[in-house]
Scaffold this motif. Structure first.
Motif, PDB file in Angstrom:
ATOM      1  N   PHE A 274       3.855  -2.828  82.079  1.00 18.22           N
ATOM      2  CA  PHE A 274       5.127  -3.390  81.614  1.00 18.22           C
ATOM      3  C   PHE A 274       5.772  -2.508  80.542  1.00 18.22           C
ATOM      4  O   PHE A 274       7.000  -2.420  80.461  1.00 18.22           O
ATOM      5  CB  PHE A 274       4.913  -4.806  81.082  1.00 18.22           C
ATOM      6  CG  PHE A 274       4.579  -5.814  82.150  1.00 18.22           C
ATOM      7  CD1 PHE A 274       4.704  -5.502  83.495  1.00 18.22           C
ATOM      8  CD2 PHE A 274       4.127  -7.083  81.816  1.00 18.22           C
ATOM      9  CE1 PHE A 274       4.408  -6.425  84.489  1.00 18.22           C
ATOM     10  CE2 PHE A 274       3.828  -8.016  82.796  1.00 18.22           C
ATOM     11  CZ  PHE A 274       3.958  -7.687  84.133  1.00 18.22           C
ATOM     12  N   TYR A 277       7.628   0.116  82.412  1.00 21.71           N
ATOM     13  CA  TYR A 277       8.886  -0.427  82.931  1.00 21.71           C
ATOM     14  C   TYR A 277       9.953  -0.457  81.845  1.00 21.71           C
ATOM     15  O   TYR A 277      11.101  -0.046  82.051  1.00 21.71           O
ATOM     16  CB  TYR A 277       8.666  -1.853  83.458  1.00 21.71           C
ATOM     17  CG  TYR A 277       8.438  -1.919  84.949  1.00 21.71           C
ATOM     18  CD1 TYR A 277       9.499  -2.032  85.835  1.00 21.71           C
ATOM     19  CD2 TYR A 277       7.154  -1.867  85.472  1.00 21.71           C
ATOM     20  CE1 TYR A 277       9.293  -2.095  87.202  1.00 21.71           C
ATOM     21  CE2 TYR A 277       6.930  -1.926  86.833  1.00 21.71           C
ATOM     22  CZ  TYR A 277       8.009  -2.043  87.699  1.00 21.71           C
ATOM     23  OH  TYR A 277       7.802  -2.087  89.049  1.00 21.71           O
ATOM     24  N   LEU A 288      12.328 -10.445  87.866  1.00 23.94           N
ATOM     25  CA  LEU A 288      11.000 -10.578  87.273  1.00 23.94           C
ATOM     26  C   LEU A 288      10.107 -11.470  88.132  1.00 23.94           C
ATOM     27  O   LEU A 288       8.922 -11.603  87.865  1.00 23.94           O
ATOM     28  CB  LEU A 288      11.094 -11.155  85.852  1.00 23.94           C
ATOM     29  CG  LEU A 288      11.708 -10.245  84.789  1.00 23.94           C
ATOM     30  CD1 LEU A 288      11.641 -10.906  83.417  1.00 23.94           C
ATOM     31  CD2 LEU A 288      11.012  -8.887  84.747  1.00 23.94           C
ATOM     32  N   ILE A 291       7.509  -7.986  90.982  1.00 29.53           N
ATOM     33  CA  ILE A 291       7.437  -6.677  90.334  1.00 29.53           C
ATOM     34  C   ILE A 291       6.500  -5.801  91.161  1.00 29.53           C
ATOM     35  O   ILE A 291       5.409  -6.235  91.544  1.00 29.53           O
ATOM     36  CB  ILE A 291       6.910  -6.804  88.889  1.00 29.53           C
ATOM     37  CG1 ILE A 291       7.828  -7.730  88.075  1.00 29.53           C
ATOM     38  CG2 ILE A 291       6.787  -5.439  88.228  1.00 29.53           C
ATOM     39  CD1 ILE A 291       7.264  -8.119  86.716  1.00 29.53           C
TER      40      ILE A 291
END
Length: 357
Positions: A274, A277, A288, A291
């Protein structure tokens, strides 16, 4: 010279002495908690019982042996979960082997070679009598836990989550013999049923261990400033369906994590993903709920969703929960790639995908 005398004669900064002193101190600390009726974590239980079951216990320690029931199950299950039928070679971890080997080395040479510690074999082959005893123990645990699985466990969210997964798998097992009702009485069916039940208890203990080891803050991940919570459902669901293929009696169409993802450290793995990202993608228009990323050649898919819960004094609270994370099969990978998602190559090991809302 005996082992204890030798250790006492070592300097305070000797690596072996430091390790043994720290181990004994932690054991005594946990023992004190138990004698004072203070709850301990499952991780502490494993530390305590490893020491306790390999020594001659004092009268106080004998009173604490019942705390090792889950530890005994944990170790026994991990020895036999691949095959609950017997008839094959099983190996067990001998937690006391290190000390016994060092004692023998000391008696033979008069000293201990600290460089040899990592080379000491810690496994032994279980003899048939012990195998039969252990398997009967596991069968009894399965029979006891079958009642728990079908009980109302709503006051214990971790237990209820693991039991629900087990009930789902038991339904699949029963469905598989619906046209062959006599198969339910066969040993193969019973073995599969016990495997599902024992796995449920193991996953319950594992999830409990994770939730005791890490705080809610540790298990709350962030992506683009939005929180995704890893809770008991997340852990139980993912571990039940996507880890340890050898233990599965059903879900043959599922894919399983390799050593890149550890069940107890999934949140740490996802935190790194994350963070990548957040550094490389503009979140506008990105979902969301789903993913996708590729790590070391393997495509992974994550699903999250908005959940709600009633909190006393607060009312209805909404949060985003991690529902599942799994490595995609080749067939699934082809289907996903056909969607034409924009791929961003981060480095030779990592790519991330833009999945639109």
């Amino acid at each position: 010279m005996d082992f204890d005398t030798y250790v006492n004669g070592l300097s305070s900064n000797d690596p072996l002495k430091i390790k043994l002193v720290e181990s004994e101190a932690r054991y005594e600390n946990i023992k004190t908690k138990l004698l004072q009726n203070i709850s301990i974590s499952f991780d502490e239980t494993k530390v305590f019982c490893t020491e306790l079951l390999n020594k001659v216990p004092s009268s106080d320690e004998l009173k604490l042996c019942h705390h090792c029931e889950d530890y005994t199950f944990w170790n026994t299950y991990l020895t036999y979960f691949r095959n609950l039928a017997g008839g094959i070679e099983y190996k067990k971890f001998d937690s006391n082997k290190l000390k016994k080997t060092l004692e023998n080395q000391l008696a033979t040479t008069g000293t201990i070679d600290a460089t040899s510690l990592s080379k000491i074999p810690m496994l032994y082959v279980v003899d048939p009598v012990e195998v039969e005893k252990d398997l009967n123990y596991l069968y009894n645990v399965a029979d006891q836990w079958k009642t728990i699985i079908y009980s109302n466990n709503q006051n214990n969210k971790v237990l209820e989550a693991s039991c629900k997964e087990a009930r789902d798998q038991l339904k699949l097992l029963e469905k598989s013999v619906r046209n062959f009702p006599f198969d339910k009485g066969k040993f193969l069916y019973k073995r599969k049923e016990r495997g599902i039940i024992l796995r449920a208890k193991y996953i319950y203990l594992l999830a409990k261990d994770v939730l005791e080891t890490y705080s809610l803050q540790d298990l709350t991940l962030s992506i683009f400033g939005k929180e995704i919570v890893v809770n008991e459902y997340s852990i139980v669901h993912i571990v039940s369906r996507h880890f340890a293929a050898a233990a599965h009696q059903h879900f043959v169409d599922k894919t399983y994590h390799n050593e890149e993802v550890h069940p107890k450290k999934m949140h740490l793995f996802l935190k790194k993903i994350f963070d990548i990202y957040s550094k490389h993608i503009n979140p506008n228009g990105m979902s969301l709920d789903k993913i996708m990323f590729k790590f070391k050649g393997q495509l992974y898919i994550i699903y999250t969703s908005i959940q709600q819960i009633h909190l006393r004094g607060v009312g209805l609270h909404k949060y985003r929960r991690l529902n599942t994370m799994f490595p995609a099969s080749e067939e699934k990978k082809k289907l996903e790639m056909a969607n034409g998602y924009n791929e961003i190559v981060v480095d030779k090991d990592m790519s991330i995908y833009l999945v639109p809302v």
